[in-house]
Motif scaffolding. Structure first.
Motif, PDB file in Angstrom:
ATOM      1  N   ASP A  83       0.845  -1.188   0.000  1.00  5.99           N
ATOM      2  CA  ASP A  83       0.000   0.000   0.000  1.00  5.99           C
ATOM      3  C   ASP A  83       0.887   1.248   0.000  1.00  5.99           C
ATOM      4  N   SER A  84       0.260   2.418  -0.043  1.00 11.18           N
ATOM      5  CA  SER A  84       1.069   3.623  -0.268  1.00 11.18           C
ATOM      6  C   SER A  84       1.963   3.939   0.926  1.00 11.18           C
ATOM      7  N   ALA A  85       1.517   3.633   2.141  1.00 10.83           N
ATOM      8  CA  ALA A  85       2.364   3.921   3.306  1.00 10.83           C
ATOM      9  C   ALA A  85       3.595   3.009   3.299  1.00 10.83           C
ATOM     10  N   ALA A  86       3.382   1.721   3.015  1.00  6.50           N
ATOM     11  CA  ALA A  86       4.517   0.792   2.978  1.00  6.50           C
ATOM     12  C   ALA A  86       5.441   1.133   1.800  1.00  6.50           C
ATOM     13  N   THR A  87       4.846   1.589   0.693  1.00  2.56           N
ATOM     14  CA  THR A  87       5.654   2.009  -0.455  1.00  2.56           C
ATOM     15  C   THR A  87       6.575   3.163  -0.064  1.00  2.56           C
ATOM     16  N   ARG A  88       6.030   4.104   0.702  1.00  2.00           N
ATOM     17  CA  ARG A  88       6.855   5.224   1.168  1.00  2.00           C
ATOM     18  C   ARG A  88       8.038   4.730   1.993  1.00  2.00           C
ATOM     19  N   ASP A  89       7.780   3.762   2.881  1.00  2.84           N
ATOM     20  CA  ASP A  89       8.870   3.213   3.701  1.00  2.84           C
ATOM     21  C   ASP A  89       9.976   2.637   2.821  1.00  2.84           C
ATOM     22  N   ILE A  90       9.545   1.861   1.813  1.00  6.38           N
ATOM     23  CA  ILE A  90      10.541   1.236   0.930  1.00  6.38           C
ATOM     24  C   ILE A  90      11.318   2.306   0.162  1.00  6.38           C
ATOM     25  N   LEU A  91      10.617   3.333  -0.297  1.00  2.00           N
ATOM     26  CA  LEU A  91      11.303   4.380  -1.058  1.00  2.00           C
ATOM     27  C   LEU A  91      12.276   5.161  -0.168  1.00  2.00           C
ATOM     28  N   HIS A  92      11.898   5.379   1.088  1.00  2.00           N
ATOM     29  CA  HIS A  92      12.836   6.009   2.022  1.00  2.00           C
ATOM     30  C   HIS A  92      14.083   5.148   2.186  1.00  2.00           C
ATOM     31  N   LEU A  93      13.841   3.841   2.277  1.00  2.00           N
ATOM     32  CA  LEU A  93      14.957   2.915   2.446  1.00  2.00           C
ATOM     33  C   LEU A  93      15.875   2.934   1.209  1.00  2.00           C
ATOM     34  N   PHE A  94      15.279   2.922   0.030  1.00  2.00           N
ATOM     35  CA  PHE A  94      16.070   2.994  -1.198  1.00  2.00           C
ATOM     36  C   PHE A  94      16.865   4.295  -1.258  1.00  2.00           C
ATOM     37  N   ASP A  95      16.260   5.357  -0.756  1.00  2.00           N
ATOM     38  CA  ASP A  95      16.948   6.644  -0.740  1.00  2.00           C
ATOM     39  C   ASP A  95      18.194   6.568   0.136  1.00  2.00           C
ATOM     40  N   GLU A  96      18.069   5.859   1.271  1.00  2.00           N
ATOM     41  CA  GLU A  96      19.231   5.682   2.139  1.00  2.00           C
ATOM     42  C   GLU A  96      20.299   4.841   1.450  1.00  2.00           C
ATOM     43  N   LEU A  97      19.855   3.808   0.724  1.00  2.00           N
ATOM     44  CA  LEU A  97      20.810   2.966   0.002  1.00  2.00           C
ATOM     45  C   LEU A  97      21.552   3.802  -1.036  1.00  2.00           C
ATOM     46  N   ARG A  98      20.805   4.656  -1.706  1.00  2.00           N
ATOM     47  CA  ARG A  98      21.424   5.490  -2.731  1.00  2.00           C
ATOM     48  C   ARG A  98      22.459   6.409  -2.096  1.00  2.00           C
ATOM     49  N   ALA A  99      22.085   7.011  -0.975  1.00  2.00           N
ATOM     50  CA  ALA A  99      23.021   7.914  -0.288  1.00  2.00           C
ATOM     51  C   ALA A  99      24.280   7.158   0.126  1.00  2.00           C
ATOM     52  N   ALA A 100      24.118   5.857   0.409  1.00  2.00           N
ATOM     53  CA  ALA A 100      25.267   5.054   0.823  1.00  2.00           C
ATOM     54  C   ALA A 100      26.055   4.531  -0.380  1.00  2.00           C
ATOM     55  N   GLY A 101      25.616   4.886  -1.602  1.00  2.00           N
ATOM     56  CA  GLY A 101      26.369   4.506  -2.792  1.00  2.00           C
ATOM     57  C   GLY A 101      26.052   3.130  -3.333  1.00  2.00           C
TER      58      GLY A 101
END
Lengths: 180, 268
Positions: free
Chosen positions: B201-219
């Motif tokens: 759902d959209s709330a869980a999608t947001r969590d995953i996208l936040h997590l991907f954003d952290e992964l991206r920041a970590a390279g």
């Protein structure tokens, strides 16, 4: 309205009745409010500004030779500029739809290329909005607004997919000019 | 329609890499050269992925989009060595992987690629922590090192307090976060995520996208297949596939909201 009428004339000189019929076909129920008078008002304005001229029909299929409207050189330029300009994220569905119809009818631009350009533009915009939306809690006022804008952009992108399917199905088989 | 007919119709724009085989340039995590996967034969021959050239620089987040059946899942499976190409090459971290033997390929997948799937693919009978530990153990980690690493990752995805739960005791979003922790446990060169938010759902999608954003920041290099434009919009780059052919390759800005003021006009 002016740009749409000009673009429809790019295919061939036409009379007002024919323009109205083509617009009605492109707009479906949304074109119901459109009357012949509006077309003629627009044509008269375009004539005054030197973008179209009236000329006699070359060889009528039947009946008397009627007056048709044709683009002038500056009318041609204006159509080309209208098709080339990006429509901006706030352009509404009908405006962009008519641009695709006019591009295909006039042969002056590739509807698929226009859809591609718009997709890139909307995608870049959505990226900005989506990054901002993720940075704001959806339960805040700012977050709620960003959510609405992101959903609108997503809807526009999905509709572009439908445009792409329809216009690529209509494209002649030899698209791409045989190179590649 | 003929194969070349589709390509012409598809306004083929190759995704800017030189043709031909060879070692990939430095800084490239993943590379495809003329990558093709076809199914069937004769009249029913179908190209799911059709001569795709693609360079993914290390640290890039790439979204592959397109309608169902456009070949994005097949492309991910080829890139991760889960499927073999009919033609073409796949290079992962400077090593050609498409012609490796099954054993070598399985080892490479385990150590160098992290997979995230739409339906999570967790082992139902293992706890969250055990699911995350498993690939580390398979790659030769000591149980202690695997445990430590899994605990750290579950903490990172916000599930430290769910480590002993079975997948059936977790929500969809939590299961996917466990799956992401599992994908990261061997510090892979690349994470491949196939419709990672497709069941959320959209709330869980947001969590995953936040997590991907952290992964991206970590390279972390990340390639995801998605049909969700909003998910794709969080990537650095979007490649659109139609009928197995890339038809667009767009770079996206990551400056949050820089130009958003232009969306409103303040004329009276």
């Amino acid at each position: 309205m002016q740009d749409v009428v000009l673009a429809l004339l790019a295919k061939e000189p036409s009379h007002g009745y024919d323009l109205r019929r083509r617009l009605a076909a492109a707009l479906g129920p949304l074109g119901e409010a459109l009357n012949a008078g509006q077309i003629y008002v627009t044509l008269t304005r375009l004539e005054k500004t030197g973008l179209v001229v009236q000329e006699r029909e070359d060889a009528p299929v039947r009946g008397p030779r009627r007056k048709v409207y044709a683009l002038t050189a500056s009318g041609q330029q204006r159509v080309a500029a209208w098709l080339a300009e990006t429509t901006g994220p706030r352009a509404d569905v009908a405006e962009f739809h008519l641009k695709l119809v006019a591009a295909a009818e006039s042969g002056l631009a590739d509807p698929l290329a226009l859809a591609d350009a718009r997709r890139r533009e909307l995608m870049r915009r959505l990226a900005e909005v989506q990054h901002a939306a993720l940075a704001h809690d959806v339960n805040t006022e700012a977050g709620l607004l960003l959510e609405g804008i992101a959903l609108r952009l997503q809807a526009d992108l999905r509709w572009l997919d439908a445009c792409e399917r329809t216009w690529s199905a209509r494209a002649p088989g030899g698209r791409g000019g045989g190179n590649g | 329609m003929t194969r070349d007919g589709r390509r012409l119709r598809g306004r083929s724009r190759r995704t800017g890499t030189p043709r031909g085989s060879g070692a990939q340039p430095a800084g490239t995590a993943l590379r495809a050269v003329g990558l093709t996967r076809s199914y069937g034969r004769g009249e029913s021959l179908l190209w799911a992925v059709d001569r795709v050239d693609l360079d993914v620089p290390a640290g890039q987040t790439l979204a592959v989009t397109g309608p169902s059946g456009c070949g994005k899942s097949t492309l991910l499976q080829l890139l991760g060595g889960l499927d073999r190409p009919t033609e073409g090459e796949v290079w992962l971290g400077g090593r050609r992987i498409d012609h490796l033997g099954e054993r070598a390929l399985a080892g490479l997948r385990c150590r160098s690629v992290g997979f995230v799937f739409q339906s999570f693919h967790l082992m139902d009978e293992l706890t969250a922590a055990e699911n995350v530990e498993l690939p580390a153990l398979l790659a030769g980690s000591s149980p202690r090192a695997a445990r430590r690493r899994a605990a750290g990752l579950l903490d990172r995805v916000g599930l430290a307090d769910r480590a002993r739960h079975l997948p059936s005791e977790l929500s969809g979003g939590q299961r996917q976060r466990v799956a992401i922790a599992r994908a990261l446990v061997n510090e892979p060169l690349v994470v491949l995520a196939d419709e990672p938010t497709g069941n959320l759902d959209s709330a869980a999608t947001r969590d995953i996208l936040h997590l991907f954003d952290e992964l991206r920041a970590a390279g972390q290099t990340l390639v995801m297949a998605t049909h969700d434009e909003r998910v794709a919009a969080t990537a650095d780059r979007v490649v659109s596939l139609r009928d197995g052919v890339p038809v667009d390759d767009t770079r996206l800005a990551d400056d949050a909201g820089a130009g958003l003021g232009a969306l409103l006009s303040w004329e009276d």
